[in-house]
Design a protein around this motif. Structure first.
Motif, PDB file in Angstrom:
ATOM      1  N   GLY A  40       0.800  -1.219   0.000  1.00  0.00           N
ATOM      2  CA  GLY A  40       0.000   0.000   0.000  1.00  0.00           C
ATOM      3  C   GLY A  40       0.832   1.268   0.000  1.00  0.00           C
ATOM      4  N   LEU A  41       2.094   1.158   0.364  1.00  0.00           N
ATOM      5  CA  LEU A  41       2.979   2.337   0.354  1.00  0.00           C
ATOM      6  C   LEU A  41       3.339   2.760  -1.068  1.00  0.00           C
ATOM      7  CD1 LEU A  41       5.338   1.385   3.320  1.00  0.00           C
ATOM      8  CD2 LEU A  41       3.459   3.039   3.337  1.00  0.00           C
ATOM      9  N   PRO A  43       2.151   3.971  -4.478  1.00  0.00           N
ATOM     10  CA  PRO A  43       0.918   4.560  -4.997  1.00  0.00           C
ATOM     11  C   PRO A  43       0.340   3.762  -6.167  1.00  0.00           C
ATOM     12  CG  PRO A  43       2.654   6.208  -4.811  1.00  0.00           C
ATOM     13  CD  PRO A  43       3.279   4.875  -4.542  1.00  0.00           C
ATOM     14  N   VAL A  44      -0.934   3.544  -6.144  1.00  0.00           N
ATOM     15  CA  VAL A  44      -1.756   2.877  -7.145  1.00  0.00           C
ATOM     16  C   VAL A  44      -1.283   1.444  -7.446  1.00  0.00           C
ATOM     17  CG1 VAL A  44      -2.817   3.013  -9.436  1.00  0.00           C
ATOM     18  CG2 VAL A  44      -2.341   5.103  -8.166  1.00  0.00           C
ATOM     19  N   ALA A  45      -0.080   1.262  -7.909  1.00  0.00           N
ATOM     20  CA  ALA A  45       0.412  -0.067  -8.288  1.00  0.00           C
ATOM     21  C   ALA A  45       0.394  -1.023  -7.095  1.00  0.00           C
ATOM     22  CB  ALA A  45       1.814   0.022  -8.874  1.00  0.00           C
ATOM     23  N   GLY A  46       0.779  -0.538  -5.937  1.00  0.00           N
ATOM     24  CA  GLY A  46       0.790  -1.386  -4.745  1.00  0.00           C
ATOM     25  C   GLY A  46      -0.601  -1.847  -4.369  1.00  0.00           C
ATOM     26  N   ASP A  47      -1.562  -0.931  -4.449  1.00  0.00           N
ATOM     27  CA  ASP A  47      -2.945  -1.297  -4.130  1.00  0.00           C
ATOM     28  C   ASP A  47      -3.524  -2.243  -5.175  1.00  0.00           C
ATOM     29  OD1 ASP A  47      -3.292   0.206  -1.706  1.00  0.00           O
ATOM     30  OD2 ASP A  47      -3.223   2.008  -2.939  1.00  0.00           O
ATOM     31  N   LEU A  80     -13.479  -1.892  -1.653  1.00  0.00           N
ATOM     32  CA  LEU A  80     -13.423  -0.822  -0.657  1.00  0.00           C
ATOM     33  C   LEU A  80     -11.985  -0.550  -0.231  1.00  0.00           C
ATOM     34  CD1 LEU A  80     -14.810   1.167   1.261  1.00  0.00           C
ATOM     35  CD2 LEU A  80     -15.081  -0.723   2.880  1.00  0.00           C
ATOM     36  N   ASP A  81     -11.243  -1.623   0.012  1.00  0.00           N
ATOM     37  CA  ASP A  81      -9.839  -1.449   0.392  1.00  0.00           C
ATOM     38  C   ASP A  81      -9.056  -0.777  -0.730  1.00  0.00           C
ATOM     39  OD1 ASP A  81      -7.632  -2.129   2.375  1.00  0.00           O
ATOM     40  OD2 ASP A  81      -6.863  -3.025   0.529  1.00  0.00           O
ATOM     41  N   PHE A  82      -9.349  -1.122  -1.977  1.00  0.00           N
ATOM     42  CA  PHE A  82      -8.663  -0.501  -3.109  1.00  0.00           C
ATOM     43  C   PHE A  82      -8.982   0.992  -3.165  1.00  0.00           C
ATOM     44  CE2 PHE A  82      -8.392   0.765  -7.586  1.00  0.00           C
ATOM     45  CZ  PHE A  82      -7.071   0.446  -7.845  1.00  0.00           C
ATOM     46  N   PRO A  88      -4.030   9.116  -0.041  1.00  0.00           N
ATOM     47  CA  PRO A  88      -2.746   9.165   0.679  1.00  0.00           C
ATOM     48  C   PRO A  88      -2.943   9.196   2.197  1.00  0.00           C
ATOM     49  CG  PRO A  88      -2.759  10.728  -1.126  1.00  0.00           C
ATOM     50  CD  PRO A  88      -4.160  10.197  -1.002  1.00  0.00           C
ATOM     51  N   ILE A  89      -2.091   8.534   2.906  1.00  0.00           N
ATOM     52  CA  ILE A  89      -2.036   8.389   4.356  1.00  0.00           C
ATOM     53  C   ILE A  89      -3.249   7.622   4.896  1.00  0.00           C
ATOM     54  CG2 ILE A  89      -1.854   9.554   6.597  1.00  0.00           C
ATOM     55  CD1 ILE A  89      -0.340  11.789   5.097  1.00  0.00           C
TER      56      ILE A  89
END
Length: 114
Positions: A40-41, A43-47, A80-82, A88-89
């Motif tokens: 999740g740290l 951005p976008v790709a991690g999620d 929802l998690d996505f 951010p944060i």
């Protein structure tokens, strides 16, 4: 009574969920985090990668013949998690607090025990 195949798939799902959501604990707190929070740290790709990994639990539910409503609830948790992860944060906090993979595994286990 859960069949041996169902038990194996549930154990596999639980292992994935624990790796993604609760592999490590924060000392002197009840909080745990896993690979999902670290991804999740990014951005976008991690999620996105995190969501794709979470789909493996939905796949296990599908292979076990889970009803469509259960799979939709599991997909809603991932969605929802996505969405939260894109903020951010707030998204980073949500990755630790929401624990979508453990929720989904709990849903699968509850359905199997019915």
């Amino acid at each position: 009574m859960i069949s041996q195949d169902a038990d194996q798939r549930l154990k596999r799902s639980r292992k994935i969920a624990n790796l993604l959501d609760g592999a490590w604990g924060i000392p002197h707190t009840p909080w745990r985090f896993g690979v999902d929070a670290l991804l999740g740290l990014l951005p976008v790709a991690g999620d996105l990668v995190s969501a794709l990994l979470g789909l493996s639990i939905v796949w296990q539910a599908h292979k076990l013949g889970a009803p469509r409503t259960l799979k939709l609830r599991m997909l809603a948790n991932i969605g929802l998690d996505f969405l939260l992860g894109s903020i951010p944060i707030i998204g980073d906090i949500a990755d630790v607090a929401y624990r979508k993979n453990i929720r989904n595994t709990d849903l699968l286990e509850a359905w199997l025990k019915k």
